[in-house]
Design an enzyme around this catalytic site. Structure first.
Site, PDB file in Angstrom:
ATOM      1  N   ASP A 164      45.197  43.705  37.512  1.00 46.06           N
ATOM      2  CA  ASP A 164      44.626  42.370  37.392  1.00 46.06           C
ATOM      3  C   ASP A 164      45.136  41.499  38.541  1.00 46.06           C
ATOM      4  O   ASP A 164      46.233  41.716  39.054  1.00 46.06           O
ATOM      5  CB  ASP A 164      45.020  41.752  36.051  1.00 46.06           C
ATOM      6  CG  ASP A 164      44.271  40.474  35.738  1.00 46.06           C
ATOM      7  OD1 ASP A 164      43.140  40.313  36.235  1.00 46.06           O
ATOM      8  OD2 ASP A 164      44.824  39.633  35.004  1.00 46.06           O
ATOM      9  N   ASN A 169      32.713  43.376  32.224  1.00 39.44           N
ATOM     10  CA  ASN A 169      32.527  43.042  33.641  1.00 39.44           C
ATOM     11  C   ASN A 169      31.089  43.266  34.097  1.00 39.44           C
ATOM     12  O   ASN A 169      30.611  42.610  35.026  1.00 39.44           O
ATOM     13  CB  ASN A 169      33.450  43.880  34.529  1.00 39.44           C
ATOM     14  CG  ASN A 169      34.912  43.544  34.388  1.00 39.44           C
ATOM     15  OD1 ASN A 169      35.766  44.374  34.664  1.00 39.44           O
ATOM     16  ND2 ASN A 169      35.218  42.331  33.956  1.00 39.44           N
TER      17      ASN A 169
END
Length: 261
Positions: A39, A88
Site C-alpha cells: 500500500d 479496484n
C-alpha cells in the site's frame, strides 16, 4: 558545533544492524507463509511530484521483486502479494487501472522466469483485461512444476467474493455427486470450506504485513487470516527496507500465538 551525519556512515550502521537482526532469526521462529498488502504506491508518486500513479505502481512492483528475494533467502515457503482487489476494478480511474494491469502482467512474467519460483493467481478472472489473464495463465503454466518459493498473486481478489465462490463450489459439487440440498448443511465444516478457497491446499498466512501505516485488511484473506499475526509498517510500499521486514519478523518471533485463544 553540531555534527553532520555522513550518509555512508549511516549505511554502514544499517548494514551492521540488518545483519544482527538476521542472525537472530532462526528457521524455527520464522513464518511459513507471509502475506503482504502493498500500500502507498500512489501516495509515494504524489510526494515525489510525479504526474501519474503508474510511477508509484512500477516502484511498488520493483520493491515486491526485492521483497520476494528476501523471503526466499530466509527460507519462507509461501508469499501472497495483494496486488489488485476486485474493488479496484470499479473504483480506480480507467487510465490508472490500465497501467496497473500492464505492470502486474509484466511482474507475473518476470517472476515466472526467476529462480525456482512457482507463481499462482488467487482471485477471480472476471473483469480482468485479457492480456493480464493471458499473462497470469502463462506464468502459472510455466512454473507449475517448480518446487521453490510459492508466490500467490492476489489479482482480482476479494475476501468476501472468495468465500462466496467457495460456497457456490461446495453446493455445485454436492449436487453433482447426487446429494440432496437439504443434507448439505450437515456436511459443512471449516476444512471443507477451506478446501474450496482460492488457496486450497496451502497453509494459512502466519504473518500479514501492510505498508503505508494504514491499519486495516481491506477485504484481504478474511478466512485465511483468522489466526494470523498482523504487522503494520509506516513506510510507503516502494520505500520498504529489508530492515523493516526483518523487524516485522523479529516482532513475529517474539509473539505468543494463541490461535483464537
Amino acid at each position: 558545533m553540531q555534527k553532520r551525519e555522513v550518509p555512508w556512515a549511516r549505511g554502514i550502521l544499517y548494514g551492521v544492524y540488518q545483519r544482527r537482526l538476521r542472525r537472530g532469526l532462526t528457521p524455527d521462529v520464522l513464518p511459513h507463509h507471509v502475506a503482504m498488502i502493498i500500500d502507498g504506491n500512489r501516495r509515494w508518486a504524489r510526494q515525489l511530484g510525479f504526474d501519474s500513479a503508474a510511477h508509484g505502481h512500477r516502484a511498488g512492483a520493483a520493491k515486491m521483486r526485492e521483497f520476494l528475494k528476501w523471503c526466499d533467502d530466509l527460507g519462507i515457503s509461501v508469499v501472497t502479494l495483494y496486488l489488485l482487489s476486485s474493488d479496484n476494478l470499479t473504483n480506480r480511474p480507467t487510465e490508472e487501472l490500465a497501467e496497473l494491469t500492464k505492470i502486474i502482467a509484466k511482474l507475473a512474467e518476470e517472476l515466472s522466469r526467476y529462480r525456482d519460483w512457482r507463481v499462482q493467481q488467487v482471485g477471480s478472472k472476471a473483469g480482468l483485461p485479457e492480456p493480464l489473464v493471458a499473462a497470469l495463465n502463462a506464468a502459472e503454466a510455466r512454473t507449475a512444476r517448480k518446487k521453490g518459493l510459492h508466490i500467490n498473486l492476489a489479482v482480482g481478489y476479494g475476501g468476501r467474493t472468495e468465500i462466496t465462490d467457495a460456497m457456490r463450489s461446495i453446493v455445485g459439487a454436492h449436487l453433482a455427486s447426487g446429494g440432496r440440498l437439504e443434507d448439505l448443511a450437515e456436511t459443512l465444516t471449516p476444512d471443507l470450506i477451506g478446501a474450496h478457497l482460492y488457496t486450497s491446499g496451502q497453509p494459512d498466512p502466519d504473518l500479514v504485513i501492510r505498508t503505508s501505516g494504514e491499519q486495516r485488511i481491506s477485504d484481504f484473506m478474511l478466512w485465511q487470516s483468522a489466526h494470523s499475526e498482523f504487522y503494520f509498517v509506516e513506510a510507503l510500499g516502494p520505500d520498504l527496507r529489508q530492515v523493516d521486514f526483518l523487524r516485522a519478523l523479529r516482532d513475529f518471533a517474539r509473539r505468543q500465538r494463541r490461535f483464537g485463544g
